[in-house]
Design an enzyme around this catalytic site. Structure first.
Site, PDB file in Angstrom:
ATOM      1  N   TYR A  41      -1.194  20.767 -20.366  1.00 14.82           N
ATOM      2  CA  TYR A  41      -1.910  20.832 -21.632  1.00 14.82           C
ATOM      3  C   TYR A  41      -3.393  21.139 -21.395  1.00 14.82           C
ATOM      4  O   TYR A  41      -3.976  22.015 -22.062  1.00 14.82           O
ATOM      5  CB  TYR A  41      -1.775  19.514 -22.405  1.00 14.82           C
ATOM      6  CG  TYR A  41      -2.652  19.490 -23.636  1.00 14.82           C
ATOM      7  CD1 TYR A  41      -2.280  20.188 -24.780  1.00 14.82           C
ATOM      8  CD2 TYR A  41      -3.871  18.806 -23.638  1.00 14.82           C
ATOM      9  CE1 TYR A  41      -3.100  20.213 -25.905  1.00 14.82           C
ATOM     10  CE2 TYR A  41      -4.704  18.826 -24.754  1.00 14.82           C
ATOM     11  CZ  TYR A  41      -4.301  19.528 -25.882  1.00 14.82           C
ATOM     12  OH  TYR A  41      -5.125  19.569 -26.989  1.00 14.82           O
TER      13      TYR A  41
ATOM     14  N   ARG B  14     -13.194  10.076 -23.068  1.00 17.93           N
ATOM     15  CA  ARG B  14     -14.289   9.607 -23.934  1.00 17.93           C
ATOM     16  C   ARG B  14     -13.873   9.523 -25.400  1.00 17.93           C
ATOM     17  O   ARG B  14     -14.313   8.633 -26.139  1.00 17.93           O
ATOM     18  CB  ARG B  14     -15.464  10.576 -23.793  1.00 17.93           C
ATOM     19  CG  ARG B  14     -16.704  10.231 -24.599  1.00 17.93           C
ATOM     20  CD  ARG B  14     -17.584  11.446 -24.758  1.00 17.93           C
ATOM     21  NE  ARG B  14     -16.887  12.515 -25.482  1.00 17.93           N
ATOM     22  CZ  ARG B  14     -17.281  13.785 -25.486  1.00 17.93           C
ATOM     23  NH1 ARG B  14     -18.336  14.154 -24.797  1.00 17.93           N
ATOM     24  NH2 ARG B  14     -16.603  14.701 -26.181  1.00 17.93           N
TER      25      ARG B  14
ATOM     26  N   ARG C 241      -3.865  11.831 -32.746  1.00 20.68           N
ATOM     27  CA  ARG C 241      -3.744  12.854 -31.711  1.00 20.68           C
ATOM     28  C   ARG C 241      -3.711  12.123 -30.375  1.00 20.68           C
ATOM     29  O   ARG C 241      -4.647  11.393 -30.030  1.00 20.68           O
ATOM     30  CB  ARG C 241      -4.921  13.832 -31.789  1.00 20.68           C
ATOM     31  CG  ARG C 241      -5.025  14.472 -33.159  1.00 20.68           C
ATOM     32  CD  ARG C 241      -6.287  15.310 -33.317  1.00 20.68           C
ATOM     33  NE  ARG C 241      -6.213  16.518 -32.513  1.00 20.68           N
ATOM     34  CZ  ARG C 241      -7.173  16.912 -31.672  1.00 20.68           C
ATOM     35  NH1 ARG C 241      -8.237  16.165 -31.494  1.00 20.68           N
ATOM     36  NH2 ARG C 241      -7.053  18.027 -30.999  1.00 20.68           N
TER      37      ARG C 241
ATOM     38  N   PHE D 104     -25.525  27.553 -16.150  1.00 21.03           N
ATOM     39  CA  PHE D 104     -24.570  27.493 -17.253  1.00 21.03           C
ATOM     40  C   PHE D 104     -23.330  26.681 -16.854  1.00 21.03           C
ATOM     41  O   PHE D 104     -22.800  25.903 -17.655  1.00 21.03           O
ATOM     42  CB  PHE D 104     -24.178  28.916 -17.649  1.00 21.03           C
ATOM     43  CG  PHE D 104     -23.054  28.996 -18.643  1.00 21.03           C
ATOM     44  CD1 PHE D 104     -23.288  28.792 -19.993  1.00 21.03           C
ATOM     45  CD2 PHE D 104     -21.757  29.272 -18.234  1.00 21.03           C
ATOM     46  CE1 PHE D 104     -22.251  28.858 -20.920  1.00 21.03           C
ATOM     47  CE2 PHE D 104     -20.725  29.346 -19.148  1.00 21.03           C
ATOM     48  CZ  PHE D 104     -20.966  29.148 -20.493  1.00 21.03           C
TER      49      PHE D 104
END
Length: 413
Positions: free
Chosen positions: A168, A212, A225, A285
């Site tokens: 997933y 988290r 969920r 980044f």
């Protein structure tokens, strides 16, 4: 900028916060004039201000491609996240989403707040997408197709095993890592990274978010969920939602620590990926979110507050990470410091203590073996604060007054 108490404990945060605020204003000034690009960059600021700031590290063409890549996947994620959409409607949209990005009149109403605006006016994103270089378009389309198919699969499938969990996370985040690697390569700035390392970059961030966001996800209306794998949580409780109840606090923290330990397995791959990057903007980044992830895990580990509310790094520390992450030595230093904080929180009676310590020791060894730890910056979480000299506090107050004096119309507002 956070509470006065936090600033007094961490006065060095103030400078970083001011720089971040100025960077945010600069990013707003740089929004392109064309309506479709203006929409995309304005929307990016609304759905993820931190990402909108980090993306400024990239060169113009790559920045545009990554902006559109992010918004396309955020739109796809909005469809997946909306639990009010019937499955028989949602699945075909997820599977066909990679085709819709070529359709300048396509939109689909779902989501809430800024996400609803993104979906209602998705034609702006499609218009911008069609202006990207062919290599960028092909990479975005491929990843969108693979991600949509994977999301559709898990609409009808529970996350049972750890293998399911990894699969997933691969679909919703590992593929983002693969896609970004393809965009970096298409820009001509980087070699094409391996799929396994790119996947780990995504999995580490995604697993941190899943850990988290336990409470937010389990309390989702109209339907919970559930992304924590049954193979892990069933060792501690009968139902995943049981972790949020006070009577299960001990088991909840043990389960949490198990989840954090699982996430740590990806760290060494992430360090290897980042160490191979050549272009400074691309490096920053990639590195800033990874440091944020290990810092968040250090806060979450052994912390019952994960099941009571929101646990996240203080804004000042986030600003410092964004400001100070420049080289690989900064990354090694941050990972060493945060893994050391994690080590200090491990309870020898925790069922996974040996496994957790082993993974943390491996991370610390990689950081030590880099030979650059003596150059590192020190990151301090809220539970490790030191006393700030009064003079330093006064200096920051004076600096704040100076900034106020510079604002338009002062003092006659």
């Amino acid at each position: 900028m956070g509470s006065l108490g936090t600033m007094l404990k961490h006065p060095d945060d103030v400078y970083a916060l001011l720089k971040l605020k100025m960077a945010a204003k600069q990013a707003e000034k740089q929004i392109p004039p064309q309506p479709h690009w203006a929409f995309c960059y304005t929307m990016l600021l609304k759905v993820s201000r931190s990402f909108a700031l980090v993306i400024q590290q990239l060169g113009p063409q790559l920045r545009d491609a990554v902006c559109i890549f992010y918004l396309v996947l955020r739109a796809l994620d909005t469809v997946e996240d909306d639990t009010s959409i019937p499955t028989d409607v949602k699945v075909p949209i997820l599977k066909a989403f990679h085709q819709h990005i070529y359709e300048q009149d396509w939109h689909f109403s779902c989501g809430t707040k800024e996400y609803k605006v993104l979906m209602d006016q998705f034609h702006h994103v499609s218009t911008a997408f069609l202006e990207l270089g062919k290599g960028y378009q092909e990479a975005i389309e491929e990843i969108t197709q693979r991600m949509g198919a994977g999301m559709a699969k898990f609409i009808c499938k529970e996350v049972e095993s750890i293998d399911d969990y990894d699969e997933y996370c691969h679909y919703v985040a590992g593929l983002v890592g693969l896609g970004l690697s393809k965009l970096f390569h298409a820009s001509g700035s980087e070699d094409l990274a391996s799929d396994s390392l790119s996947n780990s970059m995504g999995l580490f961030l995604q697993k941190t978010n899943i850990i988290r966001d336990y409470l937010e996800d389990i309390n989702e209306i109209p339907k919970s969920r559930m992304f924590w794998p049954r193979e892990i949580w069933s060792k501690y409780v009968n139902k995943l939602e049981d972790l949020k109840y006070e009577e299960n606090s001990v088991k909840a923290v043990q389960c949490l620590n198990d989840m954090v330990t699982n996430a740590l397995i990806h760290v060494e791959d992430c360090l290897k990926y980042m160490s191979a990057l050549r272009e400074p903007g691309i490096f920053r980044f990639c590195a800033i979110p990874q440091i944020m992830a290990i810092g968040t895990l250090a806060l979450c580990y052994n912390n019952i507050e994960v099941f009571r509310g929101v646990v996240k790094m203080r804004r000042g520390l986030t600003a410092k990470v964004i400001d100070q992450t420049r080289t690989m030595s900064d990354v090694y230093g941050a990972f060493f410091d945060f893994s050391s904080m994690l080590t200090s929180k491990v309870d020898k009676n925790d069922p996974n203590a040996v496994k957790t310590l082993s993974r943390l020791e491996a991370i610390q060894k990689t950081c030590r073996d880099s030979g650059v730890l003596n150059k590192r910056k020190t990151y301090v979480l809220d539970n490790g604060s030191k006393y700030a000299p009064l003079l330093l506090v006064i200096l920051f107050i004076v600096f704040g007054i100076f900034i106020a004096n510079m604002s338009p119309g002062w003092p006659n507002k």
